[in-house]
Write a protein that holds these residues in place. Structure first.
Motif, PDB file in Angstrom:
ATOM      1  N   GLU A  71      -0.440   9.592   3.825  1.00  0.00           N
ATOM      2  CA  GLU A  71      -1.031   9.258   5.266  1.00  0.00           C
ATOM      3  C   GLU A  71      -0.299   8.127   5.783  1.00  0.00           C
ATOM      4  O   GLU A  71      -0.268   8.230   6.991  1.00  0.00           O
ATOM      5  CB  GLU A  71      -2.435   8.713   4.555  1.00  0.00           C
ATOM      6  N   TRP A 129      -9.181  15.057   6.663  1.00  0.00           N
ATOM      7  CA  TRP A 129      -8.225  15.449   7.181  1.00  0.00           C
ATOM      8  C   TRP A 129      -8.409  16.436   8.413  1.00  0.00           C
ATOM      9  O   TRP A 129      -7.642  16.311   9.706  1.00  0.00           O
ATOM     10  CB  TRP A 129      -7.104  16.334   6.211  1.00  0.00           C
ATOM     11  N   SER A 201      -5.359  10.505   9.883  1.00  0.00           N
ATOM     12  CA  SER A 201      -5.344  10.203   8.550  1.00  0.00           C
ATOM     13  C   SER A 201      -4.648  11.303   7.398  1.00  0.00           C
ATOM     14  O   SER A 201      -4.609  11.025   6.312  1.00  0.00           O
ATOM     15  CB  SER A 201      -6.783  10.253   7.982  1.00  0.00           C
ATOM     16  N   GLY A 202      -4.308  12.558   7.825  1.00  0.00           N
ATOM     17  CA  GLY A 202      -3.545  13.352   7.441  1.00  0.00           C
ATOM     18  C   GLY A 202      -3.382  14.689   8.141  1.00  0.00           C
ATOM     19  O   GLY A 202      -3.939  14.914   9.005  1.00  0.00           O
TER      20      GLY A 202
END
Length: 207
Positions: A71, A129, A201-202
């Motif tokens: 991340e 995500w 975040s991802g």
């Protein structure tokens, strides 16, 4: 005195995590034992249970450590790029490169050989995500947007698995380049991608 205690505690946790990583990679989660980890770390069994609660806690802590690294890597890449699509692509490349650089531990998490709660936590992280990618791409809450972001997130997760399984640097780079080419093509043929803050975040679900 408090700082010294904190330092010792941190060192103990790090030593246990390093030992657990080595043991899990060598034996797999199912075959590894607490005794193996204690022996490899030189840390007492009491300290292991105090810090992690047992073998499942160590496995999940390693997974969280790996995912935080991914991340952070993708967030740095997106912040360094301009334009919604370019930010996503930069983050995607960083994510895939991380999957290769950390391939040994990534492969560990590909196996269906973890504690019982791992599958649920992995699913939840995947949904997190999806939300992060939707925000990164500036997509609305429509069904069309949901289909796009689920497709892209799933695509990145499977691509991360493929990269981690590569047998050489060359194969990994070819795979990464091809994934980025295909993601760019998907984005270029899809309308409705707007501007959003360069934080994510991802990009996918490697584990």
């Amino acid at each position: 005195m408090k700082n010294r205690r904190w330092g010792r505690s941190s060192s103990t946790r790090d030593a246990l995590l390093r030992a657990a990583r080595e043991v899990f990679l060598a034996k797999g989660y199912g075959e590894a034992t607490v005794a193996d980890i204690v022996e490899a770390s030189g840390i007492s069994v009491g300290s292991l249970y105090h810090h992690f609660g047992g073998k499942p806690g160590l496995f999940l802590a390693l997974w969280e450590q790996f995912m935080r690294g991914q991340e952070e890597r993708t967030s740095r890449a997106t912040r360094a790029s301009e334009g919604t699509q370019e930010r996503f692509l930069a983050g995607a490349r960083a994510y895939l490169e991380g999957s290769w650089e950390q391939r040994s531990v990534a492969r560990l998490f590909l196996e269906n050989d973890g504690p019982a709660e791992f599958a649920g936590l992995r699913r939840q992280r995947g949904w997190d995500w999806i939300g992060g990618n939707r925000r990164l791409l500036g997509l609305d809450d429509s069904r069309r947007s949901q289909v796009l972001v689920v497709l892209l997130t799933t695509m990145m997760g499977e691509a991360g698995r493929e990269v981690a399984a590569c047998g050489s640097d060359e194969d990994a780079q070819v795979t990464i380049d091809e994934v980025i080419r295909l993601v760019r093509r998907v984005l270029s043929t899809t309308g409705g991608v707007g501007e959003s803050p360069a934080r994510v975040s991802g990009l996918g679900e490697t584990a």
